[in-house]
Design an enzyme around this catalytic site. Structure first.
Site, PDB file in Angstrom:
ATOM      1  N   GLN A  54     -26.003-140.420 -46.265  1.00 18.84           N
ATOM      2  CA  GLN A  54     -27.634-141.428 -46.721  1.00 18.84           C
ATOM      3  C   GLN A  54     -28.683-141.077 -46.603  1.00 18.84           C
ATOM      4  O   GLN A  54     -28.604-141.754 -45.011  1.00 18.84           O
ATOM      5  CB  GLN A  54     -26.806-142.267 -47.055  1.00 18.84           C
ATOM      6  CG  GLN A  54     -27.605-143.491 -47.245  1.00 18.84           C
ATOM      7  CD  GLN A  54     -28.839-143.443 -49.199  1.00 18.84           C
ATOM      8  OE1 GLN A  54     -28.926-142.439 -48.560  1.00 18.84           O
ATOM      9  NE2 GLN A  54     -27.454-144.187 -49.834  1.00 18.84           N
ATOM     10  N   GLN A  78     -24.050-148.758 -64.427  1.00 20.95           N
ATOM     11  CA  GLN A  78     -24.059-147.271 -64.246  1.00 20.95           C
ATOM     12  C   GLN A  78     -23.681-146.656 -63.469  1.00 20.95           C
ATOM     13  O   GLN A  78     -23.822-147.609 -62.848  1.00 20.95           O
ATOM     14  CB  GLN A  78     -25.593-146.768 -64.031  1.00 20.95           C
ATOM     15  CG  GLN A  78     -25.803-145.269 -63.242  1.00 20.95           C
ATOM     16  CD  GLN A  78     -27.092-144.999 -63.900  1.00 20.95           C
ATOM     17  OE1 GLN A  78     -28.261-145.775 -62.964  1.00 20.95           O
ATOM     18  NE2 GLN A  78     -27.511-143.754 -62.934  1.00 20.95           N
ATOM     19  N   GLY A  95     -25.723-143.990 -55.466  1.00 17.21           N
ATOM     20  CA  GLY A  95     -25.089-144.842 -55.816  1.00 17.21           C
ATOM     21  C   GLY A  95     -25.180-146.485 -54.549  1.00 17.21           C
ATOM     22  O   GLY A  95     -24.262-147.237 -55.171  1.00 17.21           O
ATOM     23  N   GLU A  96     -25.558-146.139 -53.087  1.00 19.85           N
ATOM     24  CA  GLU A  96     -24.974-146.809 -52.040  1.00 19.85           C
ATOM     25  C   GLU A  96     -25.536-148.723 -52.802  1.00 19.85           C
ATOM     26  O   GLU A  96     -24.948-149.490 -52.443  1.00 19.85           O
ATOM     27  CB  GLU A  96     -25.566-146.453 -51.227  1.00 19.85           C
ATOM     28  CG  GLU A  96     -25.001-147.627 -49.822  1.00 19.85           C
ATOM     29  CD  GLU A  96     -25.499-146.953 -49.042  1.00 19.85           C
ATOM     30  OE1 GLU A  96     -25.533-147.451 -47.862  1.00 19.85           O
ATOM     31  OE2 GLU A  96     -25.414-145.382 -48.566  1.00 19.85           O
ATOM     32  N   ARG A  98     -25.708-150.416 -55.505  1.00 24.49           N
ATOM     33  CA  ARG A  98     -24.839-150.723 -56.807  1.00 24.49           C
ATOM     34  C   ARG A  98     -23.610-150.704 -55.773  1.00 24.49           C
ATOM     35  O   ARG A  98     -22.910-152.108 -55.648  1.00 24.49           O
ATOM     36  CB  ARG A  98     -24.499-150.090 -58.382  1.00 24.49           C
ATOM     37  CG  ARG A  98     -25.544-149.362 -59.013  1.00 24.49           C
ATOM     38  CD  ARG A  98     -25.885-148.370 -60.367  1.00 24.49           C
ATOM     39  NE  ARG A  98     -26.461-147.392 -59.657  1.00 24.49           N
ATOM     40  CZ  ARG A  98     -25.570-146.158 -59.203  1.00 24.49           C
ATOM     41  NH1 ARG A  98     -24.678-145.698 -60.308  1.00 24.49           N
ATOM     42  NH2 ARG A  98     -26.507-144.534 -58.853  1.00 24.49           N
ATOM     43  N   GLU A 129     -30.013-136.230 -54.912  1.00 23.38           N
ATOM     44  CA  GLU A 129     -30.249-137.717 -56.086  1.00 23.38           C
ATOM     45  C   GLU A 129     -31.740-138.845 -55.551  1.00 23.38           C
ATOM     46  O   GLU A 129     -32.122-139.693 -56.030  1.00 23.38           O
ATOM     47  CB  GLU A 129     -28.981-138.428 -55.721  1.00 23.38           C
ATOM     48  CG  GLU A 129     -28.884-139.012 -56.841  1.00 23.38           C
ATOM     49  CD  GLU A 129     -28.849-141.079 -56.259  1.00 23.38           C
ATOM     50  OE1 GLU A 129     -29.400-141.718 -56.964  1.00 23.38           O
ATOM     51  OE2 GLU A 129     -29.584-140.500 -54.595  1.00 23.38           O
TER      52      GLU A 129
END
Length: 301
Positions: A54, A78, A95-96, A98, A129
């Site tokens: 990340q 999502q 999506g960390e 979320r 991303e």
């Protein structure tokens, strides 16, 4: 009752595939892999680990709390994306925020897309991303670009194609990494804009960079005011004739100078004589920077 306490009916049948150790899916060629990969599956939060690749290193707590409040009311709209590791183990690809917000809410499970990817693919997916996000600071973006170049072995031209950004834009971000770490931290904390950073790069003396940085903070200088300050600093000690010659560059050349500067990622200087002849000067900060500019001129990147 808060919706976060309700388990979403996603991938209930597919979940059984994940709990069968005798038919563990490890690659896209395994039996039933097509039923799992690319589908939304409800995964237990405890089975998911964060992505060590990340690029983002900080998360705004207030923003996370707002997202957690939304998830509490509406659920996770999502799905996150994960890659399968060992049996019953997954790793975040994207999506960390979320994922973290769902933890704050106290969810036991979360909807997720499952992918099978090796470390390099996972790194590339995570970086690309995140680069597309709107809330990354300039240094985070710069570091992500550099990691893609170093670890995925991409040229600036290839990176440009992958992320849909001009090569000159990528070069300008990468140059920010040459700033003193204190100034980089100031940019990450929001005290300086990218415009300020690009202006400070034109100061070769690190101590002078820091002095200007302090003045920006103390006097809340705009980018334009900072540019003027840097011009005055760079003009110190130069003969008056040299300064006047620089100021006398015809307007017809200014657009070309700007285009050269943006393309090469370096502050190009032009001097023109009264007869119309002149000299083009391209500064570089290191041997590596020299090679980068050389490749750009040759069209190799």
């Amino acid at each position: 009752m808060a919706k976060a306490t309700k388990k979403q009916a996603l991938g209930r049948g597919l979940s059984a595939l994940l709990k069968d150790p005798d038919n563990d899916i490890k690659s896209a060629e395994d039996k039933n892999a097509d039923k799992l990969v690319g589908h939304i599956v409800e995964l237990e939060m405890s089975s998911i680990e964060v992505n060590p690749f990340q690029p983002r290193t900080s998360f705004n707590e207030d923003s996370l709390k707002e997202l957690a409040s939304s998830i509490r009311e509406l659920g996770v709209i999502q799905p996150i994306t994960v890659r399968k590791l060992d049996f019953g183990k997954f790793q975040l690809v994207s999506g960390e925020r979320r994922f973290r917000a769902s933890k704050l809410v106290g969810l036991d499970s979360i909807p997720a897309y499952i992918r099978i990817a090796n470390d390099q693919e996972s790194l590339e997916m995570a970086l690309v991303e995140n680069i597309q996000r709107q809330d990354l600071d300039p240094i985070e973006i710069s570091l992500s670009y550099q990691r893609l170049i170093d670890e995925i072995q991409l040229t600036q031209e290839q990176l440009s194609e992958r992320i849909g950004k001009n090569r000159s834009t990528i070069a300008n971000y990468l140059r920010l990494l040459k700033l003193d770490p204190i100034i980089q931290t100031g940019m990450r904390d929001g005290f300086l804009s990218m415009g300020h950073g690009r202006t400070l790069i034109n100061i070769n003396d690190t101590q002078k960079q820091l002095e200007i940085y302090e003045k920006i903070l103390q006097k809340s200088l705009s980018v334009r005011e900072t540019e003027q300050l840097v011009r005055e600093l760079n003009a110190e000690g130069k003969p008056a004739s040299a300064i006047s010659k620089k100021a006398a560059v015809p307007k017809t050349y200014k657009k070309g100078i700007k285009e050269f500067t943006e393309y090469l990622g370096a502050k190009v200087d032009v001097k023109v004589t009264k007869k119309g002849s002149g000299k083009l000067t391209i500064p570089f900060s290191s041997e590596e920077d020299f090679e980068r500019i050389k490749k750009l001129i040759r069209g190799e990147e």
